[in-house]
Design a protein around this motif. Structure first.
Motif, PDB file in Angstrom:
ATOM      1  N   ILE A  10      52.693  54.197 -35.302  1.00  0.00           N
ATOM      2  CA  ILE A  10      51.283  54.538 -35.219  1.00  0.00           C
ATOM      3  C   ILE A  10      51.150  56.059 -35.293  1.00  0.00           C
ATOM      4  O   ILE A  10      52.052  56.795 -34.889  1.00  0.00           O
ATOM      5  N   GLU A  12      48.692  57.996 -33.921  1.00  0.00           N
ATOM      6  CA  GLU A  12      48.105  58.672 -32.774  1.00  0.00           C
ATOM      7  C   GLU A  12      47.996  57.716 -31.591  1.00  0.00           C
ATOM      8  O   GLU A  12      48.214  56.514 -31.742  1.00  0.00           O
ATOM      9  N   GLU A  13      47.687  58.270 -30.430  1.00  0.00           N
ATOM     10  CA  GLU A  13      47.480  57.448 -29.239  1.00  0.00           C
ATOM     11  C   GLU A  13      46.230  56.596 -29.431  1.00  0.00           C
ATOM     12  O   GLU A  13      45.293  56.982 -30.116  1.00  0.00           O
ATOM     13  N   SER A  14      46.225  55.423 -28.809  1.00  0.00           N
ATOM     14  CA  SER A  14      45.051  54.562 -28.908  1.00  0.00           C
ATOM     15  C   SER A  14      44.872  53.781 -27.609  1.00  0.00           C
ATOM     16  O   SER A  14      45.799  53.674 -26.796  1.00  0.00           O
ATOM     17  N   GLU A  15      43.693  53.239 -27.442  1.00  0.00           N
ATOM     18  CA  GLU A  15      43.348  52.552 -26.194  1.00  0.00           C
ATOM     19  C   GLU A  15      42.471  51.349 -26.508  1.00  0.00           C
ATOM     20  O   GLU A  15      41.716  51.349 -27.485  1.00  0.00           O
ATOM     21  N   HIS A  30      51.229  54.491 -27.636  1.00  0.00           N
ATOM     22  CA  HIS A  30      51.625  55.869 -27.919  1.00  0.00           C
ATOM     23  C   HIS A  30      52.767  55.890 -28.930  1.00  0.00           C
ATOM     24  O   HIS A  30      53.737  55.139 -28.780  1.00  0.00           O
ATOM     25  N   SER A 128      43.881  49.499 -33.110  1.00  0.00           N
ATOM     26  CA  SER A 128      42.906  50.593 -33.146  1.00  0.00           C
ATOM     27  C   SER A 128      43.530  51.919 -33.577  1.00  0.00           C
ATOM     28  O   SER A 128      42.816  52.910 -33.758  1.00  0.00           O
ATOM     29  N   ALA A 129      44.843  51.953 -33.742  1.00  0.00           N
ATOM     30  CA  ALA A 129      45.532  53.167 -34.201  1.00  0.00           C
ATOM     31  C   ALA A 129      45.843  53.049 -35.692  1.00  0.00           C
ATOM     32  O   ALA A 129      46.190  51.979 -36.180  1.00  0.00           O
ATOM     33  N   SER A 130      45.731  54.152 -36.395  1.00  0.00           N
ATOM     34  CA  SER A 130      46.134  54.148 -37.800  1.00  0.00           C
ATOM     35  C   SER A 130      47.654  54.160 -37.879  1.00  0.00           C
ATOM     36  O   SER A 130      48.339  54.645 -36.973  1.00  0.00           O
ATOM     37  N   LYS A 131      48.187  53.614 -38.946  1.00  0.00           N
ATOM     38  CA  LYS A 131      49.638  53.499 -39.110  1.00  0.00           C
ATOM     39  C   LYS A 131      50.181  54.654 -39.959  1.00  0.00           C
ATOM     40  O   LYS A 131      49.472  55.217 -40.787  1.00  0.00           O
TER      41      LYS A 131
END
Length: 201
Positions: A10, A12-15, A30, A128-131
């Motif tokens: 990923i 970036e961090e995502s939630e 993360h 929800s995070a870009s790869k």
């Protein structure tokens, strides 16, 4: 994934947040570069959410997802860490740590309910995070007759090699390059067929 020279993580961090039967689940994903970095992030979240009922997690590192670990943090065995790791597998990523924080809402979810909740929250966080693609590269040191410079440079360029350094010593051209692992064998074969080209191991 082990027969390739690239894999996905990923960027970036995502939630993500998920609520069922008044239990609140908060998922965090993360990107990490090492097992040690993953463990450090886990420690940060355990301290940050000290008041949570559970902070379950899983991580996977590298193209083969080795090492990997999963932890239920007090939930029934296999109901939290394993479904979180399952979400990592289903999203086909690595170099990632995923944590799911649970605040108990007073209603027991049962084994299948826990598995679904932890897995779904982890999946939502990862989605929800870009790869990003991670390409495994190898460095080569090449010595050759300066008259071959044009040919060597052309073949390095065709292999999408990155030139790190170029110099001269003892009447020979010296070249340091970096290229993706899947191109190494072909370039070695192409250049090795030329008289006066040597690879420094």
């Amino acid at each position: 994934m082990c027969d390739k020279d690239s894999y996905y993580s990923i960027a970036e961090e995502s939630e993500a947040r998920y609520t069922i039967q008044r239990s609140r689940f908060i998922g965090f994903a993360h990107p990490v570069r090492s097992e040690e970095e993953g463990k450090s992030i886990i420690a940060v979240y355990q301290k940050r959410f000290f008041d949570a009922t559970h902070v379950a997690w899983a991580y996977a590192i590298g193209i083969d997802r080795e090492p990997n670990r999963a932890n239920d943090d007090g939930e029934p065995s296999g109901t939290a860490g394993r479904p979180i790791y399952g979400a990592i597998l289903s999203q086909n990523v690595s170099d990632v740590v995923v944590l799911v924080v649970r605040y108990f809402g007073g209603v027991k979810l049962g084994t299948s309910g826990l598995i679904n909740a932890y897995g779904e929250c982890a999946k939502m966080a990862l989605e929800s995070a870009s790869k990003k693609e991670i390409i495994l590269k190898e460095q080569l040191s090449i010595r050759f007759n300066p008259e071959l410079t044009g040919i060597v440079m052309n073949r390095v360029h065709n292999a999408s090699g990155e030139i790190i350094a170029h110099g001269y010593a003892d009447g020979q051209s010296l070249l340091e390059i970096r290229l993706r692992q899947s191109e190494v064998g072909r370039l070695r074969s192409d250049l090795g067929a030329l008289y006066g080209v040597f690879f420094d191991e």
